[in-house]
Write an enzyme that holds these catalytic residues in place. Structure first.
Site, mmCIF file in Angstrom:
data_model
loop_
_atom_site.group_PDB
_atom_site.id
_atom_site.type_symbol
_atom_site.label_atom_id
_atom_site.label_comp_id
_atom_site.label_asym_id
_atom_site.label_seq_id
_atom_site.Cartn_x
_atom_site.Cartn_y
_atom_site.Cartn_z
ATOM 1 N N LYS A 1 0.821 -1.225 0.000
ATOM 2 C CA LYS A 1 0.000 0.000 0.000
ATOM 3 C C LYS A 1 0.846 1.263 0.000
ATOM 4 C CE LYS A 1 -1.209 -0.177 4.957
ATOM 5 N NZ LYS A 1 0.171 -0.188 5.369
ATOM 6 N N ARG B 1 -6.609 3.339 10.914
ATOM 7 C CA ARG B 1 -6.385 1.918 11.178
ATOM 8 C C ARG B 1 -7.363 1.401 12.230
ATOM 9 N NH1 ARG B 1 -0.356 1.968 9.787
ATOM 10 N NH2 ARG B 1 0.242 -0.198 9.690
ATOM 11 N N ARG C 1 12.283 -6.335 2.102
ATOM 12 C CA ARG C 1 11.946 -4.908 2.042
ATOM 13 C C ARG C 1 13.092 -4.038 2.571
ATOM 14 N NH1 ARG C 1 6.482 -2.165 4.151
ATOM 15 N NH2 ARG C 1 7.102 -2.634 6.284
ATOM 16 N N ARG D 1 13.617 -2.337 8.182
ATOM 17 C CA ARG D 1 12.861 -1.905 9.353
ATOM 18 C C ARG D 1 12.935 -2.938 10.478
ATOM 19 N NH1 ARG D 1 7.101 0.284 7.294
ATOM 20 N NH2 ARG D 1 6.512 -0.768 9.211
ATOM 21 N N ARG E 1 1.611 -7.842 13.842
ATOM 22 C CA ARG E 1 1.017 -6.744 13.060
ATOM 23 C C ARG E 1 -0.189 -7.239 12.268
ATOM 24 N NH1 ARG E 1 6.074 -4.801 9.922
ATOM 25 N NH2 ARG E 1 4.654 -3.387 8.883
HETATM 26 P P1 AMP Z 1 3.396 1.377 8.843
HETATM 27 O O1 AMP Z 1 4.626 2.092 8.360
HETATM 28 O O2 AMP Z 1 2.138 1.991 8.313
HETATM 29 O O3 AMP Z 1 3.460 -0.102 8.639
HETATM 30 O O4 AMP Z 1 3.355 1.632 10.439
HETATM 31 C C1 AMP Z 1 4.387 1.171 11.297
HETATM 32 C C2 AMP Z 1 3.940 1.193 12.743
HETATM 33 O O5 AMP Z 1 3.602 2.556 13.125
HETATM 34 C C3 AMP Z 1 2.673 0.389 13.041
HETATM 35 O O6 AMP Z 1 2.948 -0.976 13.250
HETATM 36 C C4 AMP Z 1 2.173 1.099 14.306
HETATM 37 O O7 AMP Z 1 2.935 0.754 15.442
HETATM 38 C C5 AMP Z 1 2.470 2.565 13.974
HETATM 39 N N1 AMP Z 1 1.334 3.178 13.240
HETATM 40 C C6 AMP Z 1 1.339 3.628 11.949
HETATM 41 N N2 AMP Z 1 0.140 4.101 11.591
HETATM 42 C C7 AMP Z 1 -0.659 3.950 12.674
HETATM 43 C C8 AMP Z 1 -2.024 4.221 12.952
HETATM 44 N N3 AMP Z 1 -2.829 4.758 12.020
HETATM 45 N N4 AMP Z 1 -2.499 3.919 14.187
HETATM 46 C C9 AMP Z 1 -1.716 3.402 15.147
HETATM 47 N N5 AMP Z 1 -0.417 3.093 14.944
HETATM 48 C C10 AMP Z 1 0.110 3.363 13.740
#
Ligand code: AMP
Length: 218
Positions: free
Chosen positions: A16, A91, A130, A163, A174
């Site tokens: 995404k 989310r 990744r 990461r 996750r």
């Molecule tokens: P992502 O880069 O979108 O995969 O986000 C990495 C991490 O950031 C997630 O596993 C959460 O710990 C935190 N995070 C990102 N977006 C959100 C969100 N909308 N709500 C809560 N935690 C978030």
């Protein structure tokens, strides 16, 4: 310039982020990802970063109030006036309600919610390859979407890294958090008639074509 709000939903490794950036570049709308904002805060050791770090490393969601406040703050900047692409937000139901309220206040409308699907085993395979840019956050894959020079970002020349939350154990957490908290949003946007469902299993280019055609982007 085309306006409007586009939301990208999907489990970890659905692609995404990659697709949200392609739509953002094509439409000239800013790409806003709370995950990127939070990672930058963690790197910078800011109070926000210190608060978010433990949740992120464990693959849990950062508390709603915090994420809602940083994201809505970012969406108030002038570049988001006519629209934006949100990636990884909302989310949770609470985040969705907060976003919709803020859109209503600003007379902005959701153009489409792109939901990209991928099974957990494919996600694990994918995430092991990744790599992200430390400087600009651009995302690559060692096999499926490699940079021109290994370890170096095509866009800004920054250093690529893996990461911390891309380990198998954290990815499984996750995924289960995603299923519990985020999957209910799919039904919400389907009912609103905004949902565009795409299988994330194909190549970046094939998925891009499906999304552009569903969103009627030429
Ligand atoms: P992502 O880069 O979108 O995969 O986000 C990495 C991490 O950031 C997630 O596993 C959460 O710990 C935190 N995070 C990102 N977006 C959100 C969100 N909308 N709500 C809560 N935690 C978030």
């Amino acid at each position: 310039m085309a306006g409007g709000v586009y939301i990208f939903l999907g489990p970890p490794a659905s692609g995404k982020g990659t697709q949200a950036v392609l739509v953002s570049e094509k439409l000239g709308l800013p790409h806003v990802a709370p995950g990127d904002i939070l990672r930058e805060a963690v790197r910078g050791g800011t109070p926000l970063g210190l608060e978010a770090k433990g949740y992120m490393q464990a693959g849990r969601l950062v508390p709603d109030d915090l994420v809602i406040s940083i994201t809505l703050e970012r969406l108030k900047r002038p570049d988001c006036k006519t629209g934006f692409i949100v990636d990884g937000f909302p989310r949770t139901l609470k985040q969705a309600e907060a976003l919709e309220k803020s859109l209503k206040d600003r007379a902005l409308a959701i153009q489409g919610v792109v939901y990209i699907e991928i099974p957990v085993d494919a996600a694990i395979k994918r995430l092991s390859g990744r790599r992200s840019c430390k400087a600009c956050g651009a995302v690559y894959h060692a096999v499926f979407n490699p940079p021109k020079v290994a370890g170096v970002c095509d866009k800004c020349g920054g250093e690529l890294y893996q990461r911390q939350d891309d380990s198998e154990e954290v990815i499984r957490t996750r995924f289960s958090v995603y299923e519990k908290e985020t999957v209910p949003l799919i039904e919400r946007y389907k009912k609103m008639g905004k949902l565009i469902e795409v299988s994330g299993g194909a190549s970046v280019e094939e998925v891009r074509k499906m999304i552009f055609s569903s969103l009627k982007i030429k």
